[in-house]
Every structure is written in structure tokens, then in C-alpha cells.
Design an enzyme around this catalytic site. Structure first.
Site, PDB file in Angstrom:
ATOM      1  N   ASP A  60       0.811  -1.096  -0.068  1.00  0.00           N
ATOM      2  CA  ASP A  60       0.291   0.054  -0.174  1.00  0.00           C
ATOM      3  C   ASP A  60       0.764   1.306   0.318  1.00  0.00           C
ATOM      4  O   ASP A  60       1.354   1.071   0.875  1.00  0.00           O
ATOM      5  CB  ASP A  60      -0.953   0.082   1.673  1.00  0.00           C
ATOM      6  CG  ASP A  60      -1.636   1.350   1.314  1.00  0.00           C
ATOM      7  OD1 ASP A  60      -1.883   2.040   0.986  1.00  0.00           O
ATOM      8  OD2 ASP A  60      -2.993   1.238   2.397  1.00  0.00           O
ATOM      9  N   SER A 126      -7.731  14.379 -15.367  1.00  0.00           N
ATOM     10  CA  SER A 126      -8.024  13.494 -15.879  1.00  0.00           C
ATOM     11  C   SER A 126      -9.073  15.044 -16.449  1.00  0.00           C
ATOM     12  O   SER A 126      -8.803  15.644 -15.704  1.00  0.00           O
ATOM     13  CB  SER A 126      -9.185  12.831 -14.422  1.00  0.00           C
ATOM     14  OG  SER A 126     -10.984  13.313 -14.933  1.00  0.00           O
ATOM     15  N   THR A 128     -11.778  15.835 -15.967  1.00  0.00           N
ATOM     16  CA  THR A 128     -11.973  16.070 -15.194  1.00  0.00           C
ATOM     17  C   THR A 128     -12.079  17.255 -14.625  1.00  0.00           C
ATOM     18  O   THR A 128     -12.819  18.384 -13.877  1.00  0.00           O
ATOM     19  CB  THR A 128     -12.429  15.378 -13.563  1.00  0.00           C
ATOM     20  OG1 THR A 128     -13.896  15.861 -12.728  1.00  0.00           O
ATOM     21  CG2 THR A 128     -11.970  15.130 -13.162  1.00  0.00           C
ATOM     22  N   TYR A 152     -13.955  13.006  -5.404  1.00  0.00           N
ATOM     23  CA  TYR A 152     -13.082  11.780  -6.454  1.00  0.00           C
ATOM     24  C   TYR A 152     -12.246  12.731  -7.124  1.00  0.00           C
ATOM     25  O   TYR A 152     -11.287  13.487  -7.483  1.00  0.00           O
ATOM     26  CB  TYR A 152     -13.832  10.798  -7.694  1.00  0.00           C
ATOM     27  CG  TYR A 152     -13.052  10.731  -8.601  1.00  0.00           C
ATOM     28  CD1 TYR A 152     -11.969  10.278  -9.017  1.00  0.00           C
ATOM     29  CD2 TYR A 152     -12.922  10.769  -9.940  1.00  0.00           C
ATOM     30  CE1 TYR A 152     -10.760   9.712 -10.083  1.00  0.00           C
ATOM     31  CE2 TYR A 152     -12.430  11.354 -11.364  1.00  0.00           C
ATOM     32  CZ  TYR A 152     -11.245  10.453 -11.226  1.00  0.00           C
ATOM     33  OH  TYR A 152     -10.745  10.512 -12.480  1.00  0.00           O
ATOM     34  N   LYS A 156      -7.581  14.991  -7.531  1.00  0.00           N
ATOM     35  CA  LYS A 156      -6.566  14.881  -8.778  1.00  0.00           C
ATOM     36  C   LYS A 156      -7.431  16.632  -9.377  1.00  0.00           C
ATOM     37  O   LYS A 156      -6.157  17.145  -9.477  1.00  0.00           O
ATOM     38  CB  LYS A 156      -8.565  15.087 -10.250  1.00  0.00           C
ATOM     39  CG  LYS A 156      -8.750  13.350 -10.580  1.00  0.00           C
ATOM     40  CD  LYS A 156      -6.607  12.266  -9.753  1.00  0.00           C
ATOM     41  CE  LYS A 156      -7.516  10.830 -10.491  1.00  0.00           C
ATOM     42  NZ  LYS A 156      -6.279  10.401  -9.634  1.00  0.00           N
ATOM     43  N   TYR A 180      -6.420  12.176 -18.602  1.00  0.00           N
ATOM     44  CA  TYR A 180      -7.349  11.172 -19.818  1.00  0.00           C
ATOM     45  C   TYR A 180      -8.564  11.716 -19.755  1.00  0.00           C
ATOM     46  O   TYR A 180      -9.161  12.683 -19.095  1.00  0.00           O
ATOM     47  CB  TYR A 180      -6.995   9.617 -18.868  1.00  0.00           C
ATOM     48  CG  TYR A 180      -5.691   9.293 -17.961  1.00  0.00           C
ATOM     49  CD1 TYR A 180      -4.825   9.944 -18.439  1.00  0.00           C
ATOM     50  CD2 TYR A 180      -6.064   8.589 -16.893  1.00  0.00           C
ATOM     51  CE1 TYR A 180      -3.484   9.497 -18.001  1.00  0.00           C
ATOM     52  CE2 TYR A 180      -4.868   8.188 -16.674  1.00  0.00           C
ATOM     53  CZ  TYR A 180      -3.596   8.736 -17.098  1.00  0.00           C
ATOM     54  OH  TYR A 180      -2.985   7.581 -15.897  1.00  0.00           O
ATOM     55  N   THR A 219     -29.485   1.653 -18.990  1.00  0.00           N
ATOM     56  CA  THR A 219     -30.077   2.593 -19.263  1.00  0.00           C
ATOM     57  C   THR A 219     -28.949   4.164 -19.086  1.00  0.00           C
ATOM     58  O   THR A 219     -28.291   4.042 -18.744  1.00  0.00           O
ATOM     59  CB  THR A 219     -30.283   3.339 -17.062  1.00  0.00           C
ATOM     60  OG1 THR A 219     -30.976   1.991 -16.868  1.00  0.00           O
ATOM     61  CG2 THR A 219     -30.944   3.962 -17.169  1.00  0.00           C
ATOM     62  N   PHE A 221     -27.937   7.539 -19.452  1.00  0.00           N
ATOM     63  CA  PHE A 221     -28.472   8.637 -18.683  1.00  0.00           C
ATOM     64  C   PHE A 221     -29.174  10.519 -19.002  1.00  0.00           C
ATOM     65  O   PHE A 221     -28.002  10.912 -19.221  1.00  0.00           O
ATOM     66  CB  PHE A 221     -27.763   8.740 -17.735  1.00  0.00           C
ATOM     67  CG  PHE A 221     -27.138   7.240 -16.786  1.00  0.00           C
ATOM     68  CD1 PHE A 221     -28.052   7.218 -16.230  1.00  0.00           C
ATOM     69  CD2 PHE A 221     -25.625   7.578 -16.437  1.00  0.00           C
ATOM     70  CE1 PHE A 221     -27.781   5.001 -15.807  1.00  0.00           C
ATOM     71  CE2 PHE A 221     -25.760   6.076 -15.359  1.00  0.00           C
ATOM     72  CZ  PHE A 221     -26.292   5.168 -15.432  1.00  0.00           C
ATOM     73  N   ARG A 297     -28.274  11.612 -14.702  1.00  0.00           N
ATOM     74  CA  ARG A 297     -27.599  11.261 -14.088  1.00  0.00           C
ATOM     75  C   ARG A 297     -26.608  12.798 -13.186  1.00  0.00           C
ATOM     76  O   ARG A 297     -25.920  13.727 -14.540  1.00  0.00           O
ATOM     77  CB  ARG A 297     -26.407  10.218 -13.833  1.00  0.00           C
ATOM     78  CG  ARG A 297     -25.405  10.032 -13.074  1.00  0.00           C
ATOM     79  CD  ARG A 297     -24.686   8.567 -13.516  1.00  0.00           C
ATOM     80  NE  ARG A 297     -23.139   9.022 -14.758  1.00  0.00           N
ATOM     81  CZ  ARG A 297     -21.984   8.948 -14.732  1.00  0.00           C
ATOM     82  NH1 ARG A 297     -22.105   7.536 -14.699  1.00  0.00           N
ATOM     83  NH2 ARG A 297     -21.275   8.754 -15.256  1.00  0.00           N
TER      84      ARG A 297
HETATM   85  C1  UD1 Z   1     -16.204   9.999 -14.984  1.00  0.00           C
HETATM   86  C2  UD1 Z   1     -15.237  11.364 -14.839  1.00  0.00           C
HETATM   87  C3  UD1 Z   1     -14.577  11.064 -14.884  1.00  0.00           C
HETATM   88  C4  UD1 Z   1     -13.210   9.918 -14.005  1.00  0.00           C
HETATM   89  C5  UD1 Z   1     -14.126   8.527 -14.889  1.00  0.00           C
HETATM   90  C6  UD1 Z   1     -14.052   7.447 -13.590  1.00  0.00           C
HETATM   91  C7  UD1 Z   1     -16.661  13.443 -14.139  1.00  0.00           C
HETATM   92  C8  UD1 Z   1     -17.463  14.710 -14.654  1.00  0.00           C
HETATM   93  N1  UD1 Z   1     -16.043  12.240 -14.698  1.00  0.00           N
HETATM   94  O1  UD1 Z   1     -16.394   9.497 -16.583  1.00  0.00           O
HETATM   95  O2  UD1 Z   1     -13.585  12.394 -14.346  1.00  0.00           O
HETATM   96  O3  UD1 Z   1     -12.492  10.213 -14.582  1.00  0.00           O
HETATM   97  O4  UD1 Z   1     -15.284   8.801 -14.637  1.00  0.00           O
HETATM   98  O5  UD1 Z   1     -13.941   6.176 -13.803  1.00  0.00           O
HETATM   99  O6  UD1 Z   1     -16.925  13.522 -12.413  1.00  0.00           O
HETATM  100  N2  UD1 Z   1     -23.605   6.673 -19.026  1.00  0.00           N
HETATM  101  C9  UD1 Z   1     -25.135   5.694 -19.500  1.00  0.00           C
HETATM  102  N3  UD1 Z   1     -25.423   5.098 -18.495  1.00  0.00           N
HETATM  103  C10 UD1 Z   1     -24.469   4.682 -17.840  1.00  0.00           C
HETATM  104  C11 UD1 Z   1     -22.798   4.600 -17.395  1.00  0.00           C
HETATM  105  C12 UD1 Z   1     -22.670   5.985 -17.991  1.00  0.00           C
HETATM  106  O7  UD1 Z   1     -25.666   6.125 -19.777  1.00  0.00           O
HETATM  107  O8  UD1 Z   1     -25.129   3.193 -17.334  1.00  0.00           O
HETATM  108  C13 UD1 Z   1     -22.889   7.753 -19.588  1.00  0.00           C
HETATM  109  C14 UD1 Z   1     -22.478   8.757 -18.693  1.00  0.00           C
HETATM  110  O9  UD1 Z   1     -23.613   9.549 -18.139  1.00  0.00           O
HETATM  111  C15 UD1 Z   1     -21.629   9.428 -19.809  1.00  0.00           C
HETATM  112  C16 UD1 Z   1     -21.416   8.402 -20.045  1.00  0.00           C
HETATM  113  O10 UD1 Z   1     -22.169   7.342 -20.265  1.00  0.00           O
HETATM  114  O11 UD1 Z   1     -21.804  11.003 -20.603  1.00  0.00           O
HETATM  115  C17 UD1 Z   1     -20.031   7.947 -19.563  1.00  0.00           C
HETATM  116  O12 UD1 Z   1     -19.837   7.604 -18.438  1.00  0.00           O
HETATM  117  P1  UD1 Z   1     -18.959   7.088 -17.445  1.00  0.00           P
HETATM  118  O13 UD1 Z   1     -17.779   6.280 -18.231  1.00  0.00           O
HETATM  119  O14 UD1 Z   1     -19.254   6.767 -16.211  1.00  0.00           O
HETATM  120  O15 UD1 Z   1     -17.785   8.466 -17.237  1.00  0.00           O
HETATM  121  P2  UD1 Z   1     -17.680  10.059 -16.915  1.00  0.00           P
HETATM  122  O16 UD1 Z   1     -18.611  10.311 -16.347  1.00  0.00           O
HETATM  123  O17 UD1 Z   1     -17.306  11.027 -18.707  1.00  0.00           O
END
Ligand code: UD1
Length: 340
Positions: A60, A126, A128, A152, A156, A180, A219, A221, A297
Site C-alpha cells: 500500500d 483527468s 474532470t 474524486y 485530481k 485522461y 440505462t 442517463f 445522472r
Molecule cells: C467519470 C468522471 C471522470 C473519471 C471517470 C472515471 C466526471 C465528470 N467524470 O467520467 O473524471 O475519470 O468517471 O471513472 O467526474 N452513462 C450512461 N449509462 C451508464 C453509464 C454511463 O448513460 O450506465 C453515460 C454517462 O452519463 C456519460 C457517459 O456514459 O455520459 C460516460 O460515463 P462514465 O463512463 O461514467 O464516465 P464519465 O462520467 O465521463
């Protein structure tokens, strides 16, 4: 002579791909990982792709003594620091765990750079840090940062701040924040890939796990955003390209005479919507992907993608693979997991 590179979190998703890229380019990666968010399967995959037993220390990095022993044992050329928690939603529920793990780990590693005279350091940052871009959706490294939405994101954002202050106090170090965008895909061998523990939070693992039958549907979002099809837009970067970006960053740092701090976007420069991901997945794999449109979301950025020119100019790196490659590789990995 071995060129040792410490890879914290080297058994994780991006870390494991980077370990391979490092070895392929003549480095000797040394993994520090306590496997709290990594899997033995990835380790077996690493062995088979590398053709040798990786140098692995199950520690760790928040434990100072363990890290001291590691830095005493190897003279590292550089450190690539991945080890951190990364689930946005979980960070809201367990903020102290996120600050503790992500910030203490970073501070420990930076301290050891100083005490052990290791100059080159690459940090997993990130996109982010840009928040929801105001106006232009294509962000470059000079786009002003914004305060994040989640603990989170703050780790970063604060990580970059800690590194900036460290740079001011010890300017001899060569430091790089790789920002990233959305890492996706898996190694083309399908022996390593993303291994989410429990229900996935990120889009791609949810897509492949739905297609394999673990979930009845995906789903989406929100499909009422002001984008071309109403769903959110991201810059999805193949994890192989991302891994190579780390080696390019390290090569660049090693070749610099003077200390520096740079931030570089690691993305493709192209935005893809969630609905486009679904369509591309079905096209590439020939597999249907049931989905429903759900509510938005909380905290989601509407649209963001990288201006990726700095990576090309400074590091000589640019993405080679596209979203179809990533979907194909992620699907092969999911299918491999189903055989185990
Ligand atoms: C998020 C973080 C990013 C981080 C990453 C790591 C934010 C804004 N973004 O990215 O910094 O590095 O996680 O885990 O904090 N989606 C769906 N259905 C799902 C899952 C996702 O529609 O079941 C959509 C989300 O609304 C989004 C896209 O897919 O538009 C990507 O989502 P996700 O993979 O969670 O990444 P981010 O939210 O972009």
C-alpha cells in the site's frame, strides 16, 4: 542495465496496459499494487503477454515504510503514479477514504522522489479538472480549470495543485499531469482489460456486461441534453493509446535537461455520444444491446472532448485507435472473462 520504472497501481486497468507498453519499449516496470482494486486474472494476463514474471510488490503506497523499502531497493528512472480510487459516486459516499488514499498516496510518492533523487514523474490526472466546459466543448490545456463536482474530482484537482506547489519548491523535478479523457477498450490479446468490482459505474463495462447478459438493459442517463442526439458526449480513448502516451511522456521527461511541469490532454480529439456508442457496439460486434432512456445522472458533464494537439507537438504522441477498435477489444475481453 535495467531502466526501472515504478508503476503504482500497475495491476489496475490503465496501469497493467502501461506495464506492457513500458516493457515493450525497453523499460523494466516495477509494479506496486496491493490488489484492493485489481484482480489476479489481470496478473495472469500480464504474465502471458509479457512472457515473464513482472516485478511485483504487494504494498500500500500510503504506507511510508513499504514505499521507503521499495525506493531503497531500486534506482528508478521515473515513477508513473496510477494508484488511486476512481469511482465518482462512491467518492461522494466515502469522501475521507478518497482524500486519504488519493492524496496521501500522492504525497508519499512525491516525498520519495525528493529523498531518493528520482526526477521523472507522471501523474494520472483527468479531464474532470475542466468541469463542464463553458462555451467551446473542445478543451485544451490552457482552458481554465473549474472546481470539480465530486470528492474524486477534487482529488485530481488537488493532486495537480500539490504537484504545482511541489514543483515550485523543488524545481529540479520533471513532472507531467496526463489529463485522461474516457479510457476504454482492452489489450487486443483480450488477456487484460477493465475489471470493475461489483456493478460497473462507467459506460463501457456496463455495455459489455449487458451484452453478455449480466444486466437486462443499459440505462442511458438522459437523452434530452443539448447535443446532436440528446445524449452526453465524451472523448473515448483506447487504453492501448493511453498506455503508449505514458511511455511517450516518460521518454520526453527523461530527455529534458531542466525541471518542468506540464499538463497534457490524452484524448482522441473526437466526441462520441452515448447513443453513438450503443449503435457502434451493435455494428462492430453484431450483438444487440438492449437499452432504455433513463433520467439524467447528477453531476454529468454534457459534452467535452480533447484538443489533443499538445500531446502530438510535445510528446510526439497521438491516438491511433478508434472507438470501433475499443468496442471490439472490450467485447473480446468480456467474452474471455465469461470463459473463466
Ligand atoms: C467519470 C468522471 C471522470 C473519471 C471517470 C472515471 C466526471 C465528470 N467524470 O467520467 O473524471 O475519470 O468517471 O471513472 O467526474 N452513462 C450512461 N449509462 C451508464 C453509464 C454511463 O448513460 O450506465 C453515460 C454517462 O452519463 C456519460 C457517459 O456514459 O455520459 C460516460 O460515463 P462514465 O463512463 O461514467 O464516465 P464519465 O462520467 O465521463
Amino acid at each position: 542495465m535495467n531502466k526501472f520504472v515504478l508503476v503504482t497501481g500497475g495491476a489496475g486497468y490503465i496501469g497493467s496496459h502501461t506495464v506492457i507498453a513500458l516493457q515493450q519499449q525497453g523499460y523494466t516496470p516495477v509494479i506496486a499494487d496491493d490488489f484492493r482494486n485489481a484482480n489476479q486474472i489481470v496478473l495472469e494476463g500480464l504474465r502471458s503477454i509479457l512472457g515473464n514474471e513482472p516485478l511485483l510488490h504487494r504494498i500500500d503506497i500510503c504506507e511510508d515504510q513499504a514505499l521507503t523499502r521499495l525506493f531503497d531497493q531500486y534506482q528508478f528512472e521515473g515513477v508513473i503514479h496510477f494508484a488511486a480510487y476512481k469511482a465518482v459516486g462512491e467518492s461522494v459516499e466515502k469522501p475521507l477514504d478518497y482524500y486519504q488514499n488519493n492524496l496521501v498516496g500522492l504525497i508519499n510518492v512525491l516525498r520519495h522522489l525528493s529523498t531518493h533523487h528520482v526526477k521523472n514523474f507522471v501523474f494520472s490526472s483527468s479531464c474532470t479538472v475542466y468541469g463542464e466546459p463553458k462555451g467551446e466543448k473542445e478543451v485544451s490545456e490552457t482552458t481554465p480549470k473549474q472546481l470539480p463536482e465530486s470528492p474524486y474530482g477534487y482529488t485530481k484537482w488537488m493532486g495537480e495543485q500539490i504537484i504545482a506547489d511541489f514543483h515550485r519548491s523543488t524545481p529540479q523535478h520533471k513532472l507531467m499531469n496526463l489529463r485522461y479523457f474516457n479510457p476504454v477498450g482492452a489489450h487486443p490479446s483480450a488477456r487484460i482489460g477493465e475489471f470493475p468490482i461489483g456493478k460497473p459505474n462507467n459506460l463501457l463495462p456496463f455495455v459489455t456486461q449487458t451484452a453478455i447478459g449480466k444486466y437486462p438493459h443499459l440505462t442511458i442517463f438522459g437523452a434530452d441534453y443539448p447535443t446532436r442526439d440528446g445524449s452526453c458526449i465524451r472523448d473515448y480513448i483506447h487504453v492501448q493509446d493511453l498506455a503508449e502516451a505514458h511511455v511517450a511522456a516518460l521518454n520526453f521527461l527523461i530527455n529534458q535537461e531542466d525541471g518542468l511541469l506540464e499538463a497534457v490532454n490524452i484524448g482522441t480529439g473526437r466526441g462520441t455520444s452515448v447513443l453513438e456508442i450503443v449503435a457502434a457496439f451493435e455494428r462492430v460486434t453484431g450483438h444487440s444491446l438492449p437499452y432504455i432512456i433513463g433520467p439524467r445522472r447528477q453531476g454529468d458533464v454534457i459534452e467535452i472532448y480533447a484538443n489533443a494537439t499538445k500531446g502530438e507537438q510535445l510528446l510526439g504522441w497521438k491516438s491511433r485507435l478508434n472507438i470501433e477498435d475499443a468496442l471490439k477489444d472490450a467485447w473480446a475481453w468480456e467474452q474471455y472473462l465469461a470463459t473463466l
